[in-house]
Enzyme design. Structure first.
Site, PDB file in Angstrom:
ATOM      1  N   GLY A  15     -22.617  35.728  38.719  1.00  0.00           N
ATOM      2  CA  GLY A  15     -22.026  35.615  40.109  1.00  0.00           C
ATOM      3  C   GLY A  15     -22.046  36.807  41.095  1.00  0.00           C
ATOM      4  N   ASN A  17     -24.220  38.474  42.670  1.00  0.00           N
ATOM      5  CA  ASN A  17     -25.053  38.434  43.729  1.00  0.00           C
ATOM      6  C   ASN A  17     -24.082  37.534  44.844  1.00  0.00           C
ATOM      7  OD1 ASN A  17     -27.707  39.941  44.090  1.00  0.00           O
ATOM      8  ND2 ASN A  17     -27.629  39.248  41.884  1.00  0.00           N
ATOM      9  N   ARG A  68     -36.036  16.312  35.276  1.00  0.00           N
ATOM     10  CA  ARG A  68     -35.734  17.353  36.238  1.00  0.00           C
ATOM     11  C   ARG A  68     -35.701  16.683  37.748  1.00  0.00           C
ATOM     12  NH1 ARG A  68     -36.016  22.317  35.383  1.00  0.00           N
ATOM     13  NH2 ARG A  68     -36.906  22.364  33.534  1.00  0.00           N
ATOM     14  N   MET A  93     -30.170  29.324  36.548  1.00  0.00           N
ATOM     15  CA  MET A  93     -31.373  29.239  35.561  1.00  0.00           C
ATOM     16  C   MET A  93     -31.887  27.987  35.033  1.00  0.00           C
ATOM     17  SD  MET A  93     -31.213  32.298  34.671  1.00  0.00           S
ATOM     18  CE  MET A  93     -31.829  32.433  33.120  1.00  0.00           C
ATOM     19  N   ARG A  94     -32.466  27.312  36.403  1.00  0.00           N
ATOM     20  CA  ARG A  94     -33.233  26.364  36.148  1.00  0.00           C
ATOM     21  C   ARG A  94     -34.385  26.154  37.042  1.00  0.00           C
ATOM     22  NH1 ARG A  94     -31.709  21.546  34.133  1.00  0.00           N
ATOM     23  NH2 ARG A  94     -32.862  20.163  35.670  1.00  0.00           N
ATOM     24  N   LEU A  96     -37.125  24.694  39.487  1.00  0.00           N
ATOM     25  CA  LEU A  96     -36.928  23.686  40.572  1.00  0.00           C
ATOM     26  C   LEU A  96     -38.136  22.702  40.686  1.00  0.00           C
ATOM     27  CD1 LEU A  96     -35.412  25.708  43.535  1.00  0.00           C
ATOM     28  CD2 LEU A  96     -33.999  24.420  41.935  1.00  0.00           C
ATOM     29  N   HIS A 112     -35.114  38.490  42.371  1.00  0.00           N
ATOM     30  CA  HIS A 112     -35.692  38.503  41.137  1.00  0.00           C
ATOM     31  C   HIS A 112     -35.432  40.103  40.675  1.00  0.00           C
ATOM     32  CE1 HIS A 112     -38.179  37.952  37.692  1.00  0.00           C
ATOM     33  NE2 HIS A 112     -38.872  38.970  38.051  1.00  0.00           N
ATOM     34  N   GLN A 176     -28.724  47.648  43.703  1.00  0.00           N
ATOM     35  CA  GLN A 176     -29.622  47.328  44.731  1.00  0.00           C
ATOM     36  C   GLN A 176     -29.757  45.860  45.447  1.00  0.00           C
ATOM     37  OE1 GLN A 176     -30.874  49.694  46.798  1.00  0.00           O
ATOM     38  NE2 GLN A 176     -29.906  51.025  45.325  1.00  0.00           N
ATOM     39  N   GLU A 177     -29.709  44.920  44.377  1.00  0.00           N
ATOM     40  CA  GLU A 177     -29.625  43.646  44.636  1.00  0.00           C
ATOM     41  C   GLU A 177     -28.551  43.271  45.629  1.00  0.00           C
ATOM     42  OE1 GLU A 177     -29.769  40.999  41.163  1.00  0.00           O
ATOM     43  OE2 GLU A 177     -31.070  42.149  39.948  1.00  0.00           O
TER      44      GLU A 177
HETATM   45  C1  GRF Z   1     -29.705  38.937  38.541  1.00  0.00           C
HETATM   46  O1  GRF Z   1     -30.210  39.592  37.909  1.00  0.00           O
HETATM   47  C2  GRF Z   1     -30.971  38.313  39.696  1.00  0.00           C
HETATM   48  O2  GRF Z   1     -31.759  39.384  39.811  1.00  0.00           O
HETATM   49  C3  GRF Z   1     -31.373  37.079  38.725  1.00  0.00           C
HETATM   50  O3  GRF Z   1     -30.133  36.687  37.999  1.00  0.00           O
HETATM   51  C4  GRF Z   1     -29.187  37.652  37.895  1.00  0.00           C
HETATM   52  C5  GRF Z   1     -27.953  37.057  38.600  1.00  0.00           C
HETATM   53  O4  GRF Z   1     -26.981  37.920  38.443  1.00  0.00           O
HETATM   54  N1  GRF Z   1     -32.110  36.102  39.578  1.00  0.00           N
HETATM   55  P1  GRF Z   1     -25.525  37.580  39.016  1.00  0.00           P
HETATM   56  O5  GRF Z   1     -25.053  36.418  38.209  1.00  0.00           O
HETATM   57  O6  GRF Z   1     -25.652  37.585  40.461  1.00  0.00           O
HETATM   58  O7  GRF Z   1     -24.588  38.864  38.405  1.00  0.00           O
END
Ligand code: GRF
Length: 225
Positions: A15, A17, A68, A93-94, A96, A112, A176-177
């Site tokens: 988490g 992000n 699902r 990680m699923r 949709l 991504h 960068q994310e």
């Molecule tokens: C990130 O690498 C994102 O690009 C991918 O899943 C990861 C999530 O990372 N979709 P975090 O749990 O936010 O650290």
């Protein structure tokens, strides 16, 4: 005052992000309100991050559901019950189901860890590293039924260095994310994203918090997004 878009964040892991989104809201850089953080995994650290900031966190284990879609029906009900407008996938990680995607059509975004359309699916960083590209990055996009292929909102470029490991590259991409994901949500919140087929047009803003340079400057033009 700008409206605050009600969002639901879906995650399965650390988490970071989510943390970047929370920080942006708390620092008044993002006009959003997190109505719920949801996970399919009880031990996802993102749930703890949510609780640490007084945000409601919910878990529903996917095991035990016949299909699902059965699971997604419960999830949609939860999100709608919390008044969520925009679904923010942050390492969920699923896959949709079409039912979920249609329930929130054009209101689901994902991040991504590659420059789409390169390296979709799992381990985008490892794929880039093994392929030998000099640059990779990250992509925020609307979610469609295909895997990591919906209309692109923002991308950021990250160099791949000769002595990178998967871990060092992952960390450099994450920086960068954390920069572009809150910014993309802010653009949505300001109503500045228009989906036109495969493309997203970003309406220029005269005022607003995301009125900053997103892409590299083009000589002779001084555009801001
Ligand atoms: C990130 O690498 C994102 O690009 C991918 O899943 C990861 C999530 O990372 N979709 P975090 O749990 O936010 O650290």
């Amino acid at each position: 005052m700008n409206r605050k878009v009600p969002i639901g964040v879906l995650l399965s892991g650390s988490g970071t992000n989510l943390q970047a989104i929370i920080d942006a809201i708390e620092q008044d850089r993002l006009d959003a309100e997190i109505r719920t953080v949801f996970s399919n995994r009880e031990n996802a650290y993102g749930l703890t991050r949510a609780r640490n900031h007084g945000i409601s966190a919910a878990v529903i284990d996917h095991r035990g559901f016949a299909s699902r879609e059965d699971y997604d029906r419960v999830l949609v009900e939860h999100l709608e019950g919390q008044g969520v407008e925009l679904v923010v996938l942050a390492g969920f990680m699923r896959l949709l189901s079409p039912f979920f995607i249609h329930s929130f059509a054009n209101r689901i975004i994902n991040i991504h860890p590659s420059l789409s359309p390169a390296f979709p699916g799992l381990h985008g960083q490892r794929q880039a590293s093994e392929y030998g590209v000099r640059f990779t990055g990250c992509t925020v996009h609307f979610v469609s039924e295909g895997c990591d292929e919906g209309p692109i909102i923002i991308q950021a470029v990250v160099p791949v260095l000769p002595d990178d490991t998967e871990e060092t590259l992952t960390q450099r991409i994450l920086v960068q994310e954390h920069r572009i994901y809150p910014r993309a949500i802010q653009l949505y919140s300001e109503g500045r994203l228009v989906i036109e087929g495969r493309k997203v047009r970003v309406i220029r803003g005269d005022v607003g918090r995301s009125n900053v340079m997103v892409n590299p400057p083009i000589p002779g033009r001084s555009e801001t997004l």
